[in-house]
Each structure stands twice: as C-alpha cells, then as structure tokens.
Write an enzyme that holds these catalytic residues in place. Structure first.
Site, mmCIF file in Angstrom:
data_model
loop_
_atom_site.group_PDB
_atom_site.id
_atom_site.type_symbol
_atom_site.label_atom_id
_atom_site.label_comp_id
_atom_site.label_asym_id
_atom_site.label_seq_id
_atom_site.Cartn_x
_atom_site.Cartn_y
_atom_site.Cartn_z
ATOM 1 N N ASP A 24 0.855 -1.175 0.000
ATOM 2 C CA ASP A 24 0.000 0.000 0.000
ATOM 3 C C ASP A 24 0.889 1.223 0.000
ATOM 4 O O ASP A 24 1.911 1.244 0.674
ATOM 5 C CB ASP A 24 -0.857 0.006 1.270
ATOM 6 C CG ASP A 24 -2.125 -0.781 1.061
ATOM 7 O OD1 ASP A 24 -2.636 -0.754 -0.076
ATOM 8 O OD2 ASP A 24 -2.597 -1.419 2.007
ATOM 9 N N ASP A 74 -4.597 23.807 14.086
ATOM 10 C CA ASP A 74 -4.999 22.683 13.230
ATOM 11 C C ASP A 74 -4.261 21.424 13.670
ATOM 12 O O ASP A 74 -3.048 21.323 13.542
ATOM 13 C CB ASP A 74 -4.660 23.053 11.776
ATOM 14 C CG ASP A 74 -5.134 22.006 10.799
ATOM 15 O OD1 ASP A 74 -5.600 20.937 11.241
ATOM 16 O OD2 ASP A 74 -5.029 22.254 9.581
ATOM 17 N N GLU A 128 -1.381 17.282 8.456
ATOM 18 C CA GLU A 128 -1.008 18.270 7.440
ATOM 19 C C GLU A 128 -0.768 19.628 8.101
ATOM 20 O O GLU A 128 0.226 20.294 7.827
ATOM 21 C CB GLU A 128 -2.118 18.423 6.383
ATOM 22 C CG GLU A 128 -2.243 17.276 5.417
ATOM 23 C CD GLU A 128 -3.178 16.186 5.920
ATOM 24 O OE1 GLU A 128 -3.637 16.285 7.090
ATOM 25 O OE2 GLU A 128 -3.440 15.223 5.161
ATOM 26 N N ALA A 175 -17.001 20.548 6.014
ATOM 27 C CA ALA A 175 -17.232 19.999 4.679
ATOM 28 C C ALA A 175 -17.852 21.056 3.772
ATOM 29 O O ALA A 175 -17.690 21.021 2.568
ATOM 30 C CB ALA A 175 -18.138 18.791 4.768
ATOM 31 N N GLN A 176 -18.570 22.018 4.380
ATOM 32 C CA GLN A 176 -19.205 23.043 3.555
ATOM 33 C C GLN A 176 -18.181 24.050 3.026
ATOM 34 O O GLN A 176 -18.103 24.300 1.829
ATOM 35 C CB GLN A 176 -20.280 23.798 4.361
ATOM 36 C CG GLN A 176 -21.589 23.049 4.505
ATOM 37 C CD GLN A 176 -21.496 22.008 5.611
ATOM 38 O OE1 GLN A 176 -20.893 22.246 6.664
ATOM 39 N NE2 GLN A 176 -22.072 20.834 5.376
ATOM 40 N N MET A 193 -12.385 24.760 4.124
ATOM 41 C CA MET A 193 -11.266 25.626 4.480
ATOM 42 C C MET A 193 -11.098 25.560 5.990
ATOM 43 O O MET A 193 -12.007 25.179 6.706
ATOM 44 C CB MET A 193 -11.563 27.098 4.150
ATOM 45 C CG MET A 193 -11.752 27.405 2.707
ATOM 46 S SD MET A 193 -11.957 29.177 2.486
ATOM 47 C CE MET A 193 -13.328 29.533 3.538
ATOM 48 N N LYS A 238 -6.900 28.881 4.791
ATOM 49 C CA LYS A 238 -6.168 28.003 3.857
ATOM 50 C C LYS A 238 -7.129 26.900 3.432
ATOM 51 O O LYS A 238 -8.009 26.487 4.209
ATOM 52 C CB LYS A 238 -4.906 27.423 4.510
ATOM 53 C CG LYS A 238 -5.164 26.431 5.636
ATOM 54 C CD LYS A 238 -3.857 25.822 6.101
ATOM 55 C CE LYS A 238 -4.058 24.497 6.825
ATOM 56 N NZ LYS A 238 -4.732 24.595 8.120
ATOM 57 N N ASP A 250 -9.585 -5.153 2.919
ATOM 58 C CA ASP A 250 -8.351 -5.829 2.484
ATOM 59 C C ASP A 250 -8.474 -7.344 2.618
ATOM 60 O O ASP A 250 -7.681 -8.088 2.053
ATOM 61 C CB ASP A 250 -7.158 -5.404 3.351
ATOM 62 C CG ASP A 250 -6.643 -4.032 2.965
ATOM 63 O OD1 ASP A 250 -6.793 -3.672 1.778
ATOM 64 O OD2 ASP A 250 -6.095 -3.341 3.832
#
Lengths: 690, 586
Positions: A315, A352, A356, A387-388, A391, A403, A530
């Site tokens: 993977d 955050d 990432e 989700a809307q 950002m 961002k 899997d």
C-alpha cells in the site's frame, strides 16, 4: 513487547539448565521416533549399550572399554540433538509463560442484549462463545477477542504488542478489533466475541511460541525424506560391510571380521546427524526470529512461503510513504514575500491538529524561524475545517486568514472582492501534476500563495526496494490516487510497478493475475476491505491494529502494525531455508573424511594395504573410530548457535548467495572434519586412551 | 599417456560432440512433430490407423506407465517363449536345444530392460530366429522405451498445469521409425562393408592353417578344424551400439572379428555408444526452450566422464607392476610394441581403444565390450565399475541416462535451492515433498539392490562357487556383476560364471528392479511436475545454467556415488591396487 522482555542473548544459565533437563526428558521413544535420522542413532545407542553389557559380563566383539566409549558418545550425540531442540524451544517457553499470566481467569460482563442498559451477568471468560456480547469498562481486561459494536475506548495492548501507549478502539471502521487479555484504560466498549475459548489470539500465540503444535512444513518434510533415505542407504552400506568383511577375512586369512560396534560407529558418522539433529531447532528458531521481529506467524508454513515470495504488493500510504501528506514548500504569489506567506500559513495552522496542519507549522518553524505561538495570546480564534467551507484558518484581530483547496479559496476571495492571480493558478496546476496537493492561503481578499503538500517517501525505502530487486523480488505499489500522482510517487520511491485508482477488488484481481502467472505474492493490509486480498495472497501480513476480519484473513500478524516489515519477513523466511540448506550440505560433505578415518581402521587388519588410506595418520584403529564418533557428536553442539541465529543473509542475488554458501558449507564440510578428527585423535592418544 | 592415445581420445570426443547438435536438433524436431521425414511419415500414419491409435490423445502419467509396463511385459514374455521353443521354430541351423528356464528368464529380463547382460554364449545357445526376432527386436524396443520415459519427463517440465505427458505409442513409433531404423540401417550396411557378417548360413567348418596339439588324459590330440559361427550379425550390432543395448551376437561381443573387424568399425561403434545419449542433452535444451540448460548437463557429464576415462587409459598404459618387476617394459616401443597392460585386450584395438570403449560402455549403460575388464589393472577396472555405480547419470542409457541425470538435477536443485533461501525449483517447477520422496526412492533403489545382492553372493556358497578368482578380485567380480545388472548396463567383468540358477534368477530380478522400480517413480515425478504451475524465473531463482551449478551437480553425483560405494570399492579394486603397489612399488 513480549519478545523484547526476554533476553536476546542466545544462552544464559537458567535457559541452559532447563534445556539440559529437557534434553534428557526428550529421550523418550515417543519424542525420538519423530526424527528418523536421530531415531536410528537412538536405536544404535541402545544397541551399543547392549553390546557393552555383553562385553562387560561375558565376551564382547570388542574390548568393553572401547564399546563403552562408543556407547557414551552415541548417547551424547542423541542428547546434543535433543539439547539443540530444547534450547530453541526454551526461548519460546519463557515468553509463553509471560503470556499465560495475561490469560488468567477473567470475569466477563455478559450482556443480554447489545446495549449498555441491558442486563449484565458475570460469567467466566472461559465460558464465552462466539456471538456473545460483553461490556468492558475502564480498568477491565477484555475477556476474549471480538469486535467493538458500540462505544469508543482507549485500550492498553501492551500484553500482546509490548507497546505501552494506549490505542483507540471504536465501533465501526477499521479500529474495531479488540484482543482478549488487553486492558481498557478509559471509557467503555460493547464487544461481540469472535473467538471460542482456546482459539483466541492469545491462545494461538502461546502455542505458536511454545512450538508444541509445530507441524513440519512441506519443505522440512521434503528434506526429512531426503535425509531419511540417505540414512537408509548408509545403514545398508554399513550392514553389508559385515558379509563383505566375512568374505574378505576368509579370503586372506588375516585379521578379524569387523565388529558390530565399529559398523555402528561408521553408520552414525555417515548418517546426516548434523542436519538431522539440528533440523527441528532450525525451524523453531525461525519462528522465534519472527517473534523477535514482533510478528506472529499463524503457521510455520507462512514463514517458509515468505522466503519464496517474488512479488510484494505494498500500500502506498504507510508503507511507501509516511502516513500523511506533509508541507514541503511555500510558493508565494507575486508581490508577497515568502516569509509573509509562511507566517500566515503558520497562523492559519496553529490550532490545526491534523498531520497536514502540524507539518505546515513545522515547515514554517524550520525554514523561516517562525516559532509556534500560543493562539490564545494572539487573541485569535480558530476556524475549523468543515465539509461546507472546505477551508480552515484563524481570525486574528483585524485579519482573517484562510487556507484550503484552490477552488474553495477562490470562491472565498471572490466573495471578499479579490481574485486569484494566474501565477498562483499555475503553481496549483504544477503541484497537482507532480502528484502533490496544493493548499492556497489567503488573508482577507488577498491570495498570499500556495503550500505544497507532498507525499513523503519513507527514508531509505528506495534503497530497500533496490535490494529487493537484487533479491529477485518485484514491488508493486497500490494506491487510490490517480495514475499521474501514483506514477510520480512510484518513480520517486523506485517501485517496479504501481496500480492506481485501486479499489479492493482491483487489488484482489491483481493478486489473482500474478498468481496465475506463477508468482508468489505477499501483501500487507489492515482494513476489512483488504481481507479478500489478504486471504488470496500467499503471504498475508495483517496489522495488529487492523480489523478482526483482516487478522483472520492474514497468515502473519504484525504486532507493530508496520507494513514495511514485509521485507524483513521475506528475509527471515529466506534465512530459515538457507540455514537448512547450508547445514545439509555441511553434513553430507562430512561423510568423506569419516570414511578416511574409519575404513582403514576397520579393515587394515584384513588388508594391511588399506592403511595407505589412513591419510590423517590416526594413532590406532580404536582412537580413529572414537575420534570420528566424537567429532560427529561435537559438531552438533558447535553448530547450535548457527542453527539458532541462522546463516548470515545478505541482500544479493541467488547466484552470489549460492557461491558463498557452497564455498563455506560445502568446501568447509569437506575439509573441517579432517582437522577436527585429527585433533581429537591427538587428544585421545595424548591422554592415553586408544 | 602416449601421443597416439591422446590424439585418439581427443578425436573421439570431438566427433561425439560435433554430432550432438545436428542429431539433437533432429530429435527435437521429430519429437515435437515439427519435422517428420516424408516417406516414414506415411508409414507412421499407417501404423496408427492399423493399430487404432489416435496420436493426439494425451496420456496421464499412470496410463503412460501402464502402457509402458504392459508393452514391456509382452516383450519379456515373447523373448522368453522364443527361447523356450526355439527347437520347434525356424532358422535354427545348428539345432540348438530350448534354453533352460532360469537362463531364458534372465535373458528375457535382460533384453526387455535394455540391460543386455548375457549369461549365455550367443553362438552356442540361441538360434538365428531367437536372436533376430527376440533380441534384435528388443534392442529397438527397450531402447525406445527408455527414450519414451525421458520424453514424458521432459514434457513435465515444459507443460503447465496439465496431466497429459504425451502418448506412449506415438513416442515409441517415432523413436523406432525416425531415429533408430534410419540410423541402424545405414550403420549396419556400413558394418557389412567392413566385414561384419550378415547371413543365415549354418556354422562353417574350416581347416586350421596350423593344427593345434593338446593333451587330453594321457593322449596328445591334434586339432585340424575349427567351427566358425555364422549369422545375421550386422543387423543386431548396429542397434546394439546405437540403443545402448550392448548384447553381442557372440560371446566375445565386440572383441569378435565378425562383430568388430577393424579400427574403423571400432571407432564408429564406440561413437554409436555415446551418440544418442550425448545428443539428447541438446534435444532436452531445445525442448525446454533454453539450450543452455542442456549444455550444462552435457558439460557436467563430460567433466565426470573424461577424468575417469583418463584414469583407465593411464592405468592400463602404465602396465602391470608385477610384470614390470620382471623387466617387461611398460612403455611402448615403436609402433609395434604397445607396452602397458595388454592382458585381455584385442591386439587390433590396443590399450587406448579398449580403455575408451570400457569407459564409454559403462558410462552409457551400453555394456558391450571389446576387451575383458576382468584383466584391467584394478584401478583401471575401478573407473568403469564406478561409472556404473553412479547410477547412469553420465550419458547413461538412451533416454534412461538423461532421466537419471535429471533426477540428480532435482536433488542438486533441492539442496542448492535451500542454500539461496527459496523453495527449490527447476525450469520453473517447484520441487516439493512428493518429488523428493520419489527422487530419494530412485537414488535408494540401486544401492539397495547392488549391495544386498553382492552381500548375499559373497556369503552364499552358490554365489562364491561361481568365482573365477579368489580374494579381493573375486569380490570385484561379484560387485561388478550386480552393479552392471541393476544399472541395466550388461557389461561383464568376466571371470564369473554367471550362468547358474543363482545368478540367473537373482540377476533377472536385479535387472527388472533396476529398470522398472526406477521408471515408476520417474514417471510419478513427471506426472506431479506437469500438474504444477510454471513459475517465471528471476534473479532470486537459483540459476541452473552456469558453471557453479555444473560444479554442484557433479559434486552431488560424485559424493552420493562415493559415499554409497566407497567401502565396497575399498574391499575390492582399491585394496587390490594398493596391494599391487605395496608389493611392487607404484
């Protein structure tokens, strides 16, 4: 980790003591009959003991002291082989007893229905059956293997994995599997039991580690057959020497017919006792090395197959690349300094907690010396990702930093009355073409630039793949990414091939296709989706963090849940086979020297001319025969460390491996006994025996 | 070694090797069906139609085996009956009586198994009818049977996941029609041109040029006449050499001038011994799709063969130390005095040609002789004896030799494969417990029979009473006999009176076991291999086409052969040679 608890030293005093005791216990007929080569030695030992008693009380075919010495060394040969096996098992036994402690009696809270409010009855864990529903709460030991069907909890799995940091287990998804014997440290779970008593993962692990139920693998069986038939040939060679000798003494009128003691000695020397005595120790040690690597092999066959694998399916995420994308570069819009961009990006990411986000903070800190600031001190509020909006960002006094994906930011700045410049759009395009992800950063209406998020190839993986290629193993990377991204990563990691846009069905189809072409395929997996592919693969490494279904489909379970370990497993498999091959070669090559020791000793009475074959110039016939027998016994002990550690393995082509091993073990096996026997003869003779 | 000797050995090997490629190519074509000679092709098709054989139907290993065993059984019965009834059958000008049951059994087993051990003297036992219809026919069929077996084995490496190993009848018909008949026909005509006889005349009485006087009781008798045996010799000799049969028309085999009249026939007959076994290595390479695989095997065979050939040649040329002690020069003088050990050798052929023949005939389980191996220097006789004891992987019988080598390859691949850390595979086929079981069985059978029967013979009076020589040499004679019988070689050390019920029956059993108890597991391996997947090879695969593999293969063959027979050899030829040296100096 259990394997880490135990000492890595090969020998220690308690272990040796236990092994000595076990070696003697293993003298029972029931144990001996399992190993055909050593069984013949066992019978021979009884026989010579009988001959000794006959010689001691009545008249023997040779002097009682000589027969006594031969008998003693034959018994030692059997004991040394037992000792080798015992010491290999001993290491597992110590671990197994640790594990057994965590299997102690657990009271389970059995639920009448799969709900927290259902009626609870306390039952012994030993009485839980598949399908029973139990509740486990903070502080409880999970009574059996199962799937969490409700709740979320942190679980300490150190009893199994050795890793003390608790892991999250929750219902649904890929983290629902719980293992019996582990402990819930917070919150609660409702678990559906998936294993009957005696069939749990822990039980399985204990039997495996103890090696009690170890079955011979196909390859071991094939070798045993070869060794057994060679033993029969040698038995025949020695048995027919009696009539040959009778004929010869009658013809020359010189010397005596060869004694049964000498023929037995010759037989034991010729029989492949070195490999015969160490064979089972090698197998157990192979299993043990797997455990050292923190991998539980559900069958010893899986270890062997691992050595044969010629395709590895990996993977992308977690194996080829680090688990998550990381920020690697800031690309500012024109007129914006890179520091400004970095600063804004860091501010937007301070709160955050996604990997990432953290990587952006780290990049800014490392490259632009921007230290992480406390978001409260700045008076900022964090705007989480939804989700809307697609950002995230932060609102500081007078500043709104965001961002997000290029499209989302574009919509955002349009609303604020700004625009995205063509150079920024170009950067975004360039990044996605290279297989990366672009995050655009905006402050109010102004676009500051782009953050380049990239899959980060694991350190050293490229070299690893190159070595695999050398070993003749092809690597195929599987990913859900688009072909462009996949190709870029594949090229960077140096895998041989890739499968992009892959669904679990594609993976299964790929394995089937490769197997139809005759390849042996290994793969690692953890998710329920899997499982079909894992079940199809020849070597299937399931992650311990994975689902119960995945774990059941795999034939190896990695307690560290590190898919890269497939490579290590392949090497362990190869090493196991190599050790067997090397010792077989060594053992067979030994026979030549033993002939030169024993034949002249046995027949020079009848044919004095045969003394010319005594090229080692051994002192007397008795000392020659005894030296050969002693060498034959001692070589087993000397080779125990090699059998347990395995022959050294290098990641090179088969041709080079073969050359090295033939040279060391083949040629070595021819030459070493000449010196060994001579040395023992010198000692025996020097001490005044023989 | 003499210059002349070296030259002859080199010439012999060069010509054998030069023919490997063309003949090997031809055989690959006929067996793969890519080329079939025109006229013979019609004959082949006609045969199928008459016999009701459908050439395209495939046989699995069991039906292939049963067909082969059944076909061979008929051969055994036919040869047995021909001998037992020969008085009542035609072409018996000397009216030889029916052959005794034990001898007839021995001979029937001998010719069906491609052994061609001869406990009888052809010219004083068998009618022309028995020789032609019984023995010559079996010379073709038993040799072809060996090739059929090999073809099935080769196909099992090439084919993937199938049960079909080919069709026994097709393999048999093609071998006989396309390979043996053309070669044997041309070769026998050539032999006739050189003086090998081919007739049905009754034996001729000729007057001796010089009468012989001998003592019988107290009288001196004079012998003026000699009976010269006749017969259809050439037709039998050609296939006897080509099919690694070796059973001569006459007792003296190729030492008889009517079988082998001159140096040229001798050379060509020697060539015929190794011709097909050597060429089959190339055929094998072509059929498995990699010529190198075949070349590797051929080289391995040569590396074992050539040194042993040199041992025999040099030890024979070095002469007998006991004669040297009497001031008989062991070195050649001019072109008329050969030096060396000429006992038991034909002056027409000399030392080198006798030694080459002895080595070739024992390596290749041919068994014909042009010199008496009993009279070789012990070490010179050891080399041919040991070549047989290896179990015919060095050239060996047509078909059966390469099969045997492939079994050794499987063993080698197993041990070597382990050493590179992979389940062993050869030509893309995994070697697993079943193959090892069968291969081990094959390796086990031969020593089992040779050693136990030798042991029985040296203990029992029935065995010892047949000996021509006492002591170590007598031991060698018995060991040689059972080695030759079990390996289906058929060459005799001589010195042993083998035509006794004891040796006939024991020997007959040895030959049957040696042939079929090896054929059965070999075909079982073929059946199992054919069913397996074909695994693509890579750098992780053990290479079986390089020098290292050759060395390993040789080591396995040599070490197994040495470990098994060294003690027996030590009490026979080795001690005999040592005593000779100790007594006279080497």
């Amino acid at each position: 980790m259990v394997a880490k608890i135990q000492t890595h030293r090969l020998f220690n005093l308690p272990l040796i003591k236990m092994a000595v005791r076990d070696a003697i216990l293993k003298l029972s007929l029931r144990k001996q009959i399992k190993n055909p080569v050593m069984f013949t030695v066992y019978i021979a030992s009884f026989f010579t003991t009988g001959l000794f008693i006959q010689a001691f009380f009545w008249r023997g075919d040779a002097s009682a002291s000589f027969i006594f010495a031969v008998a003693i060394w034959l018994w030692l040969t059997v004991l040394f082989a037992n000792f080798a096996e015992a010491i290999a098992e001993g290491r597992g036994k110590a671990q197994a007893s640790t594990l057994r402690k965590s299997r102690r009696e657990i009271q389970a809270k059995k639920l009448a229905a799969p709900s927290r409010d259902a009626k609870i009855t306390l039952v012994s864990a030993m009485r839980l059956r598949v399908g029973d529903i139990v509740l486990v709460e903070a502080g409880d030991l999970i009574p059996s293997d199962g799937d969490a069907i409700e709740g979320i909890a942190s679980v300490n799995e150190s009893a199994i994995t050795g890793e003390s940091a608790p892991v999250i287990r929750e219902s649904g998804g890929d983290r629902c599997a719980v293992t019996g014997g582990t402990q819930v440290t917070s919150d609660w779970l409702i678990v559906r039991v998936t294993a009957n008593p005696g069939e749990t993962f822990l039980d399985h692990m204990i039997t495996l580690i103890e090696g009690t139920k170890r079955k011979k693998t196909p390859n071991e069986l094939a070798l045993t057959i070869l060794l057994a038939s060679l033993t029969i040939i040698f038995l025949l060679v020695c048995a027919t020497l009696l009539p040959f000798s009778t004929y010869s003494t009658a013809a020359t009128g010189l010397g005596k017919v060869v004694t049964v003691t000498v023929l037995i000695a010759l037989f034991v020397c010729l029989a492949p006792t070195t490999i015969g005595g160490l064979l089972s120790a090698i197998g157990i040690a192979g299993m043990d090395r797997m455990i050292q690597a923190n991998v539980i092999a559900m069958s010893s066959r899986a270890i062997e197959s691992a050595g044969d694998v010629n395709v590895l399916i990996l993977d992308k995420t977690g194996t080829v690349t680090l688990g998550n994308r990381q920020a690697t570069e800031f690309i500012p819009a024109e007129g914006v300094s890179i520091e400004t961009l970095a600063d804004a990006a860091q501010l937007a990411s301070l709160a955050d907690e996604t990997p990432e986000g953290r990587s952006i903070v780290v990049l800014a800190k490392e490259n632009y010396k921007l230290r992480g600031r406390e978001i409260k001190n700045l008076g900022a509020t964090f705007i989480p990702f939804t989700a809307q909006t697609r950002m995230s960002g932060a609102n500081l006094p007078g500043r709104q930093i965001r961002k997000g994906a290029a499209q989302a930011i574009e919509t955002y700045v349009h609303q604020m009355g700004g625009d995205v410049s063509p150079s920024v759009k170009k950067s975004v395009e360039m990044i996605s073409r290279q297989g990366g992800t672009a995050l655009v950063v905006a402050e109010d209406a102004k676009v500051l630039g782009v953050i380049y998020l990239k899959d980060v190839i694991k350190g050293g993986i490229r070299a690893r793949f190159a070595q695999l290629r050398q070993m003749g193993i092809k690597t195929i990377m599987v990913t859900g990414d688009n072909p462009l991204t996949a190709a870029a990563i594949a090229a960077e990691a140096g895998v041989d091939d890739f499968l992009a846009n892959a669904t679990p069905e594609d993976k299964l189809a790929l394995i089937r296709k490769l197997q139809a072409q005759g390849y042996l395929v290994a793969m690692a997996g953890d998710g329920t989706n899997d499982a079909p592919a894992l079940a199809q693969a020849d070597v299937a490494l399931a992650m311990n963090t994975g689902t119960q279904t995945a774990k059941e489909a795999g034939n190896l379970i990695d307690l560290d849940s590190n898919p890269t370990k497939l490579i290590e497993i392949v090497e362990i498999g190869k090493q196991l086979l190599m050790t067997r091959g090397a010792l077989t070669t060594f053992s067979l090559a030994n026979g030549i020297a033993e002939y030169f020791a024993i034949l002249p000793a046995a027949f020079s009475g009848t044919y004095p001319a045969l003394n010319s074959l005594n090229i080692m110039r051994l002192a007397t016939p008795e000392s020659a025969i005894l030296s050969a027998v002693i060498f034959n016994a001692l070589i087993i002990v000397i080779l125990i460390p090699l059998a347990l550690h395995g022959v050294s393995y290098r990641r090179v082509s088969a041709a080079i491996l073969l050359r090295t091993n033939v040279f060391i073990y083949g040629l070595g096996g021819l030459i070493v006994p000449f010196f060994g026997i001579k040395l023992i003869d010198l000692i025996i003779h020097g001490l005044g025996f023989g | 070694m003499t210059e002349n000797g070296t030259l002859q050995i080199v010439l012999y090997l060069v010509i054998v090797l030069a023919l490997v490629k063309p003949l090997g190519w031809y055989m690959a074509q006929i067996y793969q069906g890519t080329f079939r000679p025109p006229l013979l092709r019609n004959l082949e098709n006609l045969t199928y139609r008459i016999c009701g054989i459908s050439p395209d139907s495939e046989m699995n290993w069991k039906s292939y085996l049963i067909t082969m065993l059944f076909f061979n059984l008929i051969g055994v019965i036919a040869v047995y009956l021909l001998q037992r009834l020969q008085v009542s059958l035609p072409l018996n000008p000397q009216t030889f009586p029916n052959v005794a049951p034990d001898l007839a059994f021995n001979t029937a087993s001998s010719f069906a198994t491609n052994t061609n051990w001869q406990a009888y003297a052809g010219e004083s036992t068998l009618s022309y009818f028995s020789q032609m219809l019984g023995l010559t026919v079996q010379n073709f069929l038993s040799a072809a049977t060996g090739i059929c077996l090999l073809l099935a084995l080769i196909r099992s490496f090439v084919r993937c996941e199938t049960t079909g190993l080919g069709n026994f009848w097709v393999d048999m018909v093609r071998t006989v029609y396309y390979l043996f008949i053309p070669l044997a026909f041309v070769f026998s005509l050539f032999l006739v041109s050189q003086g090998v006889i081919q007739n049905f005349k009754s034996y001729e009485k000729v007057n001796l040029v010089q009468s012989i006087h001998y003592h019988d009781a107290k009288q001196v008798k004079e012998l003026r006449e000699q009976i010269i045996p006749m017969g259809p010799v050439a037709s039998q000799i050609a296939i006897k050499q080509l099919g690694t049969n070796g059973g001569g028309f006459f007792k003296a085999n190729a030492a008889h001038p009517f079988e082998n009249p001159n140096a040229l026939t001798n050379f060509l007959e020697m060539l015929a011994i190794l011709l097909i076994p050597a060429a089959f290595c190339y055929t094998f390479g072509l059929m498995v799709g990699e010529v190198r695989q075949g070349r590797v095997i051929l080289i391995a065979m040569l590396i074992i063969f050539v040194p042993l050939l040199f041992v025999t040649v040099t030890s024979e040329q070095a002469g007998n130390p006991s004669l040297t002690a009497l001031h008989v020069s062991p070195s050649p003088i001019g072109s008329l005095y050969p030096g060396g050990n000429m006992e038991g050798k034909e002056t027409r052929f000399g030392i080198v040609n006798s030694a080459i023949w002895a080595s070739a005939t024992t390596a290749s389980s041919n068994g014909s002789v042009n010199a008496m191996h009993d009279s070789f220097i012990p070490i010179g006789g050891l080399a041919p004896l040991w070549l047989m004891q290896l179990g015919k992987p060095v050239f060996g019988g047509v078909g059966s030799g390469l099969s045997s080598m492939l079994i050794f390859v499987i063993l080698t691949v197993f041990v070597a494969g382990l050493m590179v850390g992979r389940t062993p595979e050869y030509l893309g086929k995994k070697i697993e417990p079943f193959e090892m079981k069968m291969a081990s069985f094959i390796v086990l059978v031969m020593p089992l029979v040779v050693l136990t029967m030798t042991a029985a013979a040296v203990v029992l009076e029935a065995g010892k009473s047949a000996l021509g020589n006492p002591g170590a040499h007598g031991f060698s004679e018995i060991l040689y006999a059972f080695t030759s019988l079990t390996n289906n070689n058929g060459s005799a050390f001589a010195g042993l009176n083998a035509n006794t019920p004891f040796y006939n029956i024991l020997g007959g059993i040895a030959m049957l076991i040696g042939r079929y108890w090896i054929a059965i597991p070999t075909l079982a391996i073929a059946g199992s291999l054919a069913k397996k997947k074909c695994i693509p090879s890579g750098v992780g695969t053990l290479p079986t086409n390089n020098l290292l593999f050759i060395i390993l293969l040789i080591s396995v063959v040599v070490i197994v052969g040495a470990l098994t027979f060294l003690p027996a050899l030590a009490l026979g030829p080795i001690v005999e040679q040592l005593m000779l040296w100790n007594h006279y100096g080497s």
